[in-house]
Design an enzyme around this catalytic site. Structure first.
Site, PDB file in Angstrom:
ATOM      1  CE  LYS A 267     -50.965  16.325 -15.358  1.00 25.42           C
ATOM      2  NZ  LYS A 267     -49.961  16.382 -14.299  1.00 25.42           N
ATOM      3  NE  ARG A 341     -39.604  15.162 -16.657  1.00 29.81           N
ATOM      4  CZ  ARG A 341     -39.538  15.091 -15.343  1.00 29.81           C
ATOM      5  NH1 ARG A 341     -38.590  14.364 -14.763  1.00 29.81           N
ATOM      6  NH2 ARG A 341     -40.399  15.729 -14.587  1.00 29.81           N
TER       7      ARG A 341
HETATM    8  N1  BES Z   1     -47.657  19.550 -16.868  1.00 25.67           N
HETATM    9  C1  BES Z   1     -47.212  18.949 -15.668  1.00 25.67           C
HETATM   10  C2  BES Z   1     -46.649  19.960 -14.672  1.00 25.67           C
HETATM   11  C3  BES Z   1     -47.648  20.928 -14.079  1.00 25.67           C
HETATM   12  C4  BES Z   1     -48.295  20.615 -12.902  1.00 25.67           C
HETATM   13  C5  BES Z   1     -47.877  22.146 -14.680  1.00 25.67           C
HETATM   14  C6  BES Z   1     -49.188  21.530 -12.371  1.00 25.67           C
HETATM   15  C7  BES Z   1     -48.777  23.053 -14.139  1.00 25.67           C
HETATM   16  C8  BES Z   1     -49.433  22.738 -12.978  1.00 25.67           C
HETATM   17  C9  BES Z   1     -46.121  17.925 -15.956  1.00 25.67           C
HETATM   18  O1  BES Z   1     -46.190  17.300 -17.191  1.00 25.67           O
HETATM   19  C10 BES Z   1     -46.240  16.859 -14.925  1.00 25.67           C
HETATM   20  O2  BES Z   1     -47.246  16.217 -14.891  1.00 25.67           O
HETATM   21  N2  BES Z   1     -45.215  16.699 -14.101  1.00 25.67           N
HETATM   22  C11 BES Z   1     -45.214  15.747 -13.067  1.00 25.67           C
HETATM   23  C12 BES Z   1     -43.854  15.107 -13.019  1.00 25.67           C
HETATM   24  C13 BES Z   1     -43.773  13.912 -12.115  1.00 25.67           C
HETATM   25  C14 BES Z   1     -44.563  12.786 -12.702  1.00 25.67           C
HETATM   26  C15 BES Z   1     -42.315  13.530 -11.970  1.00 25.67           C
HETATM   27  C16 BES Z   1     -45.510  16.469 -11.751  1.00 25.67           C
HETATM   28  O3  BES Z   1     -45.050  17.606 -11.577  1.00 25.67           O
HETATM   29  O4  BES Z   1     -46.225  15.933 -10.933  1.00 25.67           O
HETATM   30 ZN    ZN Z   2     -47.472  15.591 -17.197  1.00 28.57          ZN
END
Ligand code: BES
Ligand code: ZN
Ligand code: ZN
Length: 491
Positions: A267, A341
């Site tokens: 990230k 997931r």
């Molecule tokens: N934990 C994150 C989702 C999230 C984002 C929670 C912001 C709270 C605030 C999750 O694991 C994630 O990173 N999801 C990705 C999925 C994508 C790679 C398909 C996302 O939402 O960007």
């Molecule tokens: Zn994530």
């Protein structure tokens, strides 16, 4: 935190709260509890503050070290509104040392004095939460002063009637505390040990460590934790409130990523700190079981949480890796940041194999996309069952934690088909990101089992303080699931 008491002396409190309805004028009868001079000053204050179009909800008559507070309640008020008013009331009286509320029946409503006391007290408990354990230099003047709020009424209030709500407030605090902890202080191991301590309430807690998870084949979950120095745990929490039945009424499944750096699909730095809260769903599950035990709900509830840390390293999963899930389905991991997931999928399989629950609800900070869709106002709901959808929506409205349902269908399901494995963990574009995530989870749910997925990303953290939600972790979902379990208990 403010303590709630009942039936203690009223007169010794610094802030005395009286309740009037918005429709009736403040008569001396309604305010018998204050002296004539305070009553006259309150009358004058009302005349100064009220305008033709707006009668203020809360009026405070400040008298140096004392105050008389007038709460005016509409006769159209419902429970979430009254709880909210309790939170606002806290905001106005928090700098007095003690307060007392003279509760009363609200005419033309179902609210008895007891119910009014219960809702206001609950609101005060949620609003007075703060997470201060790491603030060693905070001056006493920076802390709110309010130590106790005492509730009285014309007749003695039944203290026992508040026990259920007190247990719920306690569970919300538990979820908030866990979620506010930084990831160095709440590793999967520390977290699992904390959950194990819930056994003193009569819950049965089983911990699965890394070796056991390997033996059983939680390969999707292990693919998330393998880049981290902190080993994973899965905790299974049982509440057998209905010993007469062998069946498990419901399974609650929670995402417990104690830190989500994204793994190799790292990230960006800005805001990454928020990902210490990526375990909020699991905290809601643990807290829901805690409340169920304390309230002795007449249901058999099993909770399962997958606790892992998602880090990049030489041992981390690579984009493109393929793993065989506990269900036997093969999964192509194209983005290691879509890890929630993977954790939930194996937990869903396990809880069905072991408990065959009648229905399942999972709860997770799963996708950033749900924040784009719903902002910080509602959580997303995805389900294969209209009855479950209805009961969850109603529970959300009753509890003041609302849900919005999204669709699931074959066109979305197709988007996660992999070319070289059974499924892949992301779809090709960014379109419908929350729905395709839900479709991924659905592929681990047995056909015919009612299941709902709640995406609470965006709801786990409060950035702008609201009446019942001080800044920081919200505990969103605890009140919703508790209301749901109570509704299910009655069915
Ligand atoms: N934990 C994150 C989702 C999230 C984002 C929670 C912001 C709270 C605030 C999750 O694991 C994630 O990173 N999801 C990705 C999925 C994508 C790679 C398909 C996302 O939402 O960007
Ligand atoms: Zn994530
Ligand atoms: Zn995550």
């Amino acid at each position: 935190m403010t303590e709630i008491t009942f039936n203690q002396p009223y007169d010794t409190a610094e802030a005395k709260v009286i309740i009037a309805t918005k429709e009736e004028e403040l008569t001396y009868g309604a305010a018998q509890i204050i002296d004539r001079s305070a009553f006259n000053r309150l009358k004058a204050l009302i005349e100064r503050e009220d305008t033709a179009e707006n009668k203020k909800e809360i009026l405070v008559l400040d008298m140096v070290k004392e105050a008389i507070v007038l709460l005016r309640v509409k006769n159209t008020i419902d429970t979430p509104d009254l709880e909210d008013l309790g939170g606002k009331l806290y905001g106005r009286i928090k700098n007095y040392k003690s307060a007392a509320v003279f509760a009363r029946k609200l005419p033309k409503t179902d609210f008895t004095a007891e119910k009014v006391a219960e809702s206001l007290a609950f609101g005060i408990e949620l609003a007075s939460y703060s997470f201060d354990k790491y603030r060693t230099k905070k001056k006493p003047s920076e802390f709110p002063k309010l130590e106790t709020v005492n509730f009285v009424a014309k007749d003695k209030l039944d203290k026992k009637a508040y026990e259920d709500k007190a247990a719920l407030a306690n569970a919300v605090r538990y979820a908030r505390d866990l979620t506010n902890e930084p990831a160095n202080e709440l590793t999967p191991e520390i977290y699992a040990a904390d959950i194990k301590r819930l056994e003193h309430l009569g819950l049965k807690v089983t911990l699965l460590n890394q070796n056991e998870l390997k033996k059983k084949g939680f390969n999707m979950l292990l693919s998330v934790s393998q880049g981290s120095a902190n080993p994973p745990y899965v905790c299974v929490i049982e509440h057998r409130g209905n010993k007469k039945s062998k069946n498990w009424d419901i399974a609650l499944v929670g995402k417990g990523v104690t830190f989500d750096a994204g793994g190799i699909s790292l990230k960006p730095a800005a805001g990454m700190w928020d990902m210490k809260q990526d375990m909020a769903g699991s905290a809601v599950v643990a807290a829901s079981l805690k409340a169920a035990a304390q309230q002795k709900l007449n249901l058999n509830v099993v909770g399962i949480v997958g606790l892992v840390e998602n880090m990049p390293s030489g041992t981390a999963t690579r984009p493109g890796d393929i793993v065989t899930s506990l269900s036997g389905q093969t999964v192509e991991i194209l983005n290691t940041d879509a890890e929630g997931r993977l954790v939930l999928g194996d937990c869903l399989t396990y809880v069905q194999q072991q408990y065959n629950p009648e229905r399942i609800i999972d709860i997770a900070t799963l996708t950033g996309a749900i924040i784009i869709a719903l902002g910080n106002e509602m959580a997303g709901m995805f389900t294969n069952d209209d009855c479950l959808a209805e009961l969850l929506s109603i529970s959300g409205e009753q509890a003041g934690e609302e849900l919005w349902r999204f669709p699931l269908n074959d066109n979305y399901r197709k988007m996660i088909k992999s070319d070289i494995a059974d499924i892949k963990n992301i779809s090709n574009g960014r379109a419908a990101g929350s729905i395709t995530a839900a479709c991924f989870l659905e592929s681990f749910v047995n056909k015919g089992t009612p299941w709902a997925h709640l995406d609470i990303a965006g709801m786990d953290k409060v950035e702008k303080a609201k009446s019942l939600y001080p800044l920081g972790a919200s505990g969103f979902g605890v009140r919703l699931l508790n209301q749901f379990l109570k509704n299910l208990e009655k069915k």
